[in-house]
Motif scaffolding. Sequence first.
Motif, PDB file in Angstrom:
ATOM      1  N   GLU A 168     -37.866 -13.010   8.209  1.00  0.00           N
ATOM      2  CA  GLU A 168     -38.740 -12.240   7.322  1.00  0.00           C
ATOM      3  C   GLU A 168     -40.167 -12.182   7.879  1.00  0.00           C
ATOM      4  O   GLU A 168     -40.864 -11.178   7.710  1.00  0.00           O
ATOM      5  CB  GLU A 168     -38.740 -12.839   5.919  1.00  0.00           C
ATOM      6  CG  GLU A 168     -37.411 -12.734   5.190  1.00  0.00           C
ATOM      7  CD  GLU A 168     -37.010 -11.298   4.887  1.00  0.00           C
ATOM      8  OE1 GLU A 168     -37.764 -10.362   5.213  1.00  0.00           O
ATOM      9  OE2 GLU A 168     -35.918 -11.103   4.316  1.00  0.00           O
TER      10      GLU A 168
ATOM     11  N   GLU B 149     -41.734  -5.146  -0.114  1.00  0.00           N
ATOM     12  CA  GLU B 149     -40.998  -6.295  -0.652  1.00  0.00           C
ATOM     13  C   GLU B 149     -41.545  -7.627  -0.134  1.00  0.00           C
ATOM     14  O   GLU B 149     -41.144  -8.690  -0.612  1.00  0.00           O
ATOM     15  CB  GLU B 149     -39.510  -6.178  -0.301  1.00  0.00           C
ATOM     16  CG  GLU B 149     -39.156  -6.371   1.163  1.00  0.00           C
ATOM     17  CD  GLU B 149     -39.275  -5.097   1.984  1.00  0.00           C
ATOM     18  OE1 GLU B 149     -38.774  -5.079   3.124  1.00  0.00           O
ATOM     19  OE2 GLU B 149     -39.869  -4.122   1.482  1.00  0.00           O
TER      20      GLU B 149
ATOM     21  N   ASP C 275     -42.488 -12.619  -4.011  1.00  0.00           N
ATOM     22  CA  ASP C 275     -41.551 -11.726  -3.319  1.00  0.00           C
ATOM     23  C   ASP C 275     -40.109 -12.087  -3.648  1.00  0.00           C
ATOM     24  O   ASP C 275     -39.250 -11.214  -3.824  1.00  0.00           O
ATOM     25  CB  ASP C 275     -41.771 -11.797  -1.807  1.00  0.00           C
ATOM     26  CG  ASP C 275     -43.058 -11.124  -1.360  1.00  0.00           C
ATOM     27  OD1 ASP C 275     -43.531 -10.223  -2.081  1.00  0.00           O
ATOM     28  OD2 ASP C 275     -43.589 -11.496  -0.300  1.00  0.00           O
TER      29      ASP C 275
ATOM     30  N   ASP D 139     -49.214  -2.859  -5.523  1.00  0.00           N
ATOM     31  CA  ASP D 139     -48.078  -2.236  -6.213  1.00  0.00           C
ATOM     32  C   ASP D 139     -48.540  -1.176  -7.210  1.00  0.00           C
ATOM     33  O   ASP D 139     -47.871  -0.155  -7.414  1.00  0.00           O
ATOM     34  CB  ASP D 139     -47.260  -3.295  -6.955  1.00  0.00           C
ATOM     35  CG  ASP D 139     -46.544  -4.254  -6.020  1.00  0.00           C
ATOM     36  OD1 ASP D 139     -46.431  -3.939  -4.821  1.00  0.00           O
ATOM     37  OD2 ASP D 139     -46.107  -5.322  -6.491  1.00  0.00           O
TER      38      ASP D 139
ATOM     39  N   GLY E 114     -39.442 -11.025  -7.144  1.00  0.00           N
ATOM     40  CA  GLY E 114     -39.568  -9.583  -7.346  1.00  0.00           C
ATOM     41  C   GLY E 114     -40.501  -9.237  -8.487  1.00  0.00           C
ATOM     42  O   GLY E 114     -40.575  -8.082  -8.908  1.00  0.00           O
TER      43      GLY E 114
ATOM     44  N   LEU F 275     -35.346  -1.121  -3.402  1.00  0.00           N
ATOM     45  CA  LEU F 275     -36.197  -2.009  -2.616  1.00  0.00           C
ATOM     46  C   LEU F 275     -35.407  -3.259  -2.235  1.00  0.00           C
ATOM     47  O   LEU F 275     -34.761  -3.881  -3.070  1.00  0.00           O
ATOM     48  CB  LEU F 275     -37.443  -2.393  -3.413  1.00  0.00           C
ATOM     49  CG  LEU F 275     -38.560  -3.091  -2.616  1.00  0.00           C
ATOM     50  CD1 LEU F 275     -39.142  -2.143  -1.566  1.00  0.00           C
ATOM     51  CD2 LEU F 275     -39.672  -3.551  -3.559  1.00  0.00           C
ATOM     52  N   ARG F 276     -35.470  -3.627  -0.980  1.00  0.00           N
ATOM     53  CA  ARG F 276     -34.664  -4.732  -0.473  1.00  0.00           C
ATOM     54  C   ARG F 276     -34.983  -6.052  -1.164  1.00  0.00           C
ATOM     55  O   ARG F 276     -36.139  -6.393  -1.382  1.00  0.00           O
ATOM     56  CB  ARG F 276     -34.904  -4.874   1.039  1.00  0.00           C
ATOM     57  CG  ARG F 276     -34.063  -5.931   1.736  1.00  0.00           C
ATOM     58  CD  ARG F 276     -34.285  -5.843   3.239  1.00  0.00           C
ATOM     59  NE  ARG F 276     -35.654  -6.171   3.595  1.00  0.00           N
ATOM     60  CZ  ARG F 276     -36.083  -7.419   3.872  1.00  0.00           C
ATOM     61  NH1 ARG F 276     -35.246  -8.439   3.799  1.00  0.00           N
ATOM     62  NH2 ARG F 276     -37.337  -7.620   4.199  1.00  0.00           N
ATOM     63  N   LYS F 277     -33.958  -6.805  -1.520  1.00  0.00           N
ATOM     64  CA  LYS F 277     -34.118  -8.128  -2.117  1.00  0.00           C
ATOM     65  C   LYS F 277     -34.393  -9.148  -1.019  1.00  0.00           C
ATOM     66  O   LYS F 277     -33.680  -9.209  -0.023  1.00  0.00           O
ATOM     67  CB  LYS F 277     -32.840  -8.513  -2.879  1.00  0.00           C
ATOM     68  CG  LYS F 277     -32.845  -9.924  -3.454  1.00  0.00           C
ATOM     69  CD  LYS F 277     -33.862 -10.070  -4.575  1.00  0.00           C
ATOM     70  CE  LYS F 277     -33.772 -11.461  -5.207  1.00  0.00           C
ATOM     71  NZ  LYS F 277     -34.824 -11.666  -6.230  1.00  0.00           N
ATOM     72  N   VAL F 278     -35.443  -9.936  -1.204  1.00  0.00           N
ATOM     73  CA  VAL F 278     -35.835 -10.930  -0.206  1.00  0.00           C
ATOM     74  C   VAL F 278     -35.280 -12.294  -0.624  1.00  0.00           C
ATOM     75  O   VAL F 278     -35.584 -12.796  -1.703  1.00  0.00           O
ATOM     76  CB  VAL F 278     -37.378 -11.001  -0.072  1.00  0.00           C
ATOM     77  CG1 VAL F 278     -37.770 -12.048   0.960  1.00  0.00           C
ATOM     78  CG2 VAL F 278     -37.942  -9.641   0.314  1.00  0.00           C
TER      79      VAL F 278
ATOM     80  N   ARG G  55     -39.890  -2.484 -10.486  1.00  0.00           N
ATOM     81  CA  ARG G  55     -39.535  -2.627  -9.078  1.00  0.00           C
ATOM     82  C   ARG G  55     -38.836  -1.344  -8.618  1.00  0.00           C
ATOM     83  O   ARG G  55     -37.884  -0.881  -9.261  1.00  0.00           O
ATOM     84  CB  ARG G  55     -38.609  -3.831  -8.902  1.00  0.00           C
ATOM     85  CG  ARG G  55     -38.255  -4.162  -7.456  1.00  0.00           C
ATOM     86  CD  ARG G  55     -37.362  -5.396  -7.400  1.00  0.00           C
ATOM     87  NE  ARG G  55     -36.921  -5.675  -6.049  1.00  0.00           N
ATOM     88  CZ  ARG G  55     -37.594  -6.363  -5.141  1.00  0.00           C
ATOM     89  NH1 ARG G  55     -38.785  -6.852  -5.488  1.00  0.00           N
ATOM     90  NH2 ARG G  55     -37.114  -6.592  -3.931  1.00  0.00           N
TER      91      ARG G  55
END
Length: 407
Positions: A216, A341, A78, A134, A81, A205-208, A201
């Motif tokens: 989270e 994500e 995650d 995915d 990514g 999409l939110r970056k973790v 990706r």
Amino acid sequence: MPEARTRPAHSLRDIPGGVWALGFVSMLMDISSEMVHALLPIYLVTVLGTSMVTVGVIEGIAEATASITKIFSGALSDWLGRRKWLAALGYGLAALTRPMFPLAPTVGWLVAARFIDRVGKGIRGAPRDALVADLAPAHLRGASFGLRQSLDTVGAFAGPLLAIGLMWLTADNFKAVFWFAVVPGFLSLALIIFAVREPDRPAGLRKVRNPISLSEIRNLGAAYWWVVAIATVFTLARFSEAFLILRAHGAGVPLTLVPVVLVLMNVVYALAAYPAGVLSDRINRVNVLAFGIVVLIAADIALALLPSLTGVALGVVLWGLHMGMTQGLLATLVADTAPPELRGTAFGFFNLLGGLAMLAASVMAGALWDRAGPEATFFAGAGFALVALAGLLAVRGRTKIGRIEPK
């Protein structure tokens, strides 16, 4: 109550090629692994002269290592990514250990090989399942996970059968069989490298930053944690298949034929997993999962009350049917409920807690077997399954579990 879904009919040809490839990757590695694992305990005791305690320690360390590693590999996928190359690393480590088994001069070398092999399993597990999610369209997610589970289970029974055949052909030459196991291991690695293409990706999409931080973990959502809680209780009901072998032996199955028990179970498992996944794409997934739990209860009752060969066979068939109806579906529910994500982290926690529950279930099953007999073990399994079923029905309709948004 959630509404039933109406979807266009689909066939195996509609499943994305990447999902097919990952299924065959899993199948080949399982063939390789099971060829080794089916013979390793006997090899340790009869050839290298180790004790049963040593065998137990090796297996315990190996499985604990795999469970713990999964949470970190899922979170790392995650954070990066990207998932394919992390999964490939896990398959690569497992493939590289295969030559160590025939070459190992001491128990220490075998312990190291088993440890590295399980590290590889832990690294690949969560990223691979997240990658299936995915790749699969939402309306084909159940079928996709069911197909991967079916192919994986084919490897689980083909590996021991190959090991038995090769032991007969080579006059019980353990090392020759271990060398044969090298081939499917490296084929699996080559397949994921060259045949699996990771999707881009999604834009936006939110970056973790820290997937296993408290914030989270909260972002995984209530529906996801309900799935994990129900799956964990359900796993307490689904103890090690070693107890199926013990029950079969107690019913009169000769020692030389007891591996047939696992072959029968896995054949039914493989045949049921894909149709169960397809069915879950047509109707609410909770309904399919609930029926699978009912099948486990029926299996436990048969194994407890029918100690004859026919009764044990019925119990084993039902056990395989419940596995096919639940294991791929639970993974599908994780993919349905976890944010895209955080899917790697979600599968990591799911696998870790499931592994711990399996360990606890097997310990409890063994203790009950020793103190009160096999009937108590299987009745306890049925009791835990009823608790899981009650929890599942209690949340049905209150959360988005089992539902899917329109295409």
